[in-house]
Scaffold this motif. Structure first.
Motif, PDB file in Angstrom:
ATOM      1  N   VAL A  14      24.283  17.985  13.616  1.00  9.63           N
ATOM      2  CA  VAL A  14      24.689  17.917  15.019  1.00  9.63           C
ATOM      3  C   VAL A  14      25.707  16.806  15.267  1.00  9.63           C
ATOM      4  N   LEU A  15      26.773  17.185  15.951  1.00  9.74           N
ATOM      5  CA  LEU A  15      27.794  16.250  16.440  1.00  9.74           C
ATOM      6  C   LEU A  15      27.776  16.318  17.956  1.00  9.74           C
ATOM      7  N   VAL A  16      27.675  15.177  18.615  1.00  9.89           N
ATOM      8  CA  VAL A  16      27.713  15.112  20.074  1.00  9.89           C
ATOM      9  C   VAL A  16      28.988  14.397  20.480  1.00  9.89           C
ATOM     10  N   VAL A  17      29.784  15.065  21.322  1.00  5.03           N
ATOM     11  CA  VAL A  17      31.058  14.514  21.781  1.00  5.03           C
ATOM     12  C   VAL A  17      31.016  14.362  23.293  1.00  5.03           C
ATOM     13  N   THR A  18      31.331  13.173  23.772  1.00  5.75           N
ATOM     14  CA  THR A  18      31.452  12.946  25.211  1.00  5.75           C
ATOM     15  C   THR A  18      32.931  12.990  25.581  1.00  5.75           C
ATOM     16  N   THR A  19      33.218  13.449  26.793  1.00  8.57           N
ATOM     17  CA  THR A  19      34.617  13.582  27.212  1.00  8.57           C
ATOM     18  C   THR A  19      35.188  12.309  27.801  1.00  8.57           C
ATOM     19  N   ASP A  20      34.334  11.344  28.097  1.00  8.87           N
ATOM     20  CA  ASP A  20      34.809  10.087  28.678  1.00  8.87           C
ATOM     21  C   ASP A  20      34.125   8.929  27.952  1.00  8.87           C
ATOM     22  N   SER A  21      33.255   8.219  28.630  1.00  4.28           N
ATOM     23  CA  SER A  21      32.641   7.043  28.010  1.00  4.28           C
ATOM     24  C   SER A  21      31.697   7.447  26.875  1.00  4.28           C
ATOM     25  N   GLN A  22      31.533   6.535  25.938  1.00  2.54           N
ATOM     26  CA  GLN A  22      30.666   6.757  24.789  1.00  2.54           C
ATOM     27  C   GLN A  22      29.217   6.949  25.206  1.00  2.54           C
ATOM     28  N   HIS A  23      28.514   7.726  24.448  1.00  7.24           N
ATOM     29  CA  HIS A  23      27.061   7.830  24.573  1.00  7.24           C
ATOM     30  C   HIS A  23      26.485   6.449  24.223  1.00  7.24           C
TER      31      HIS A  23
END
Length: 105
Positions: A14-23
């Motif tokens: 699993v890769l989780v990508v946020t569109t703005d600030s980091q998780h």
């Protein structure tokens, strides 16, 4: 995330990508430095969290989760789609997502 892992997906898939600030987990890992952060990515042993800035460097994984949390989903979604080996999950405002994808999701 729990549902993915409970359904049999290994964390390293699993890769989780946020569109703005980091998780928050990515922020924590980056606090140890870029080398340590990317070493975790390269090991492929755990879920890897990144943001739109770092996402181009991320490798393909079977599952990519995009968390639309601001920023530009228009640039992240095509990249995330190219990194998703089997499953792409997009979480966020349906209107913003539909505007980018051009479809009713």
């Amino acid at each position: 995330m729990d549902l993915l892992l409970d359904s049999g997906r290994a964390p390293g898939e699993v890769l989780v990508v946020t569109t703005d600030s980091q998780h928050p987990w990515a922020e924590h890992e980056l606090s140890f430095g870029e080398a340590s952060y990317w070493k975790q990515h390269d090991s492929g042993d755990d879920v890897f969290y990144t943001d739109a800035v770092h996402a181009p460097r991320a490798a393909t994984r079977p599952v990519v989760v995009v968390a639309v949390n601001g920023g530009s989903a228009a640039t992240v979604l095509p990249l995330a789609h190219s990194r998703a080996g089997a499953l792409l999950i997009v979480c966020g405002d349906p209107q913003q997502i539909n505007a980018v994808l051009g479809a009713g999701v």
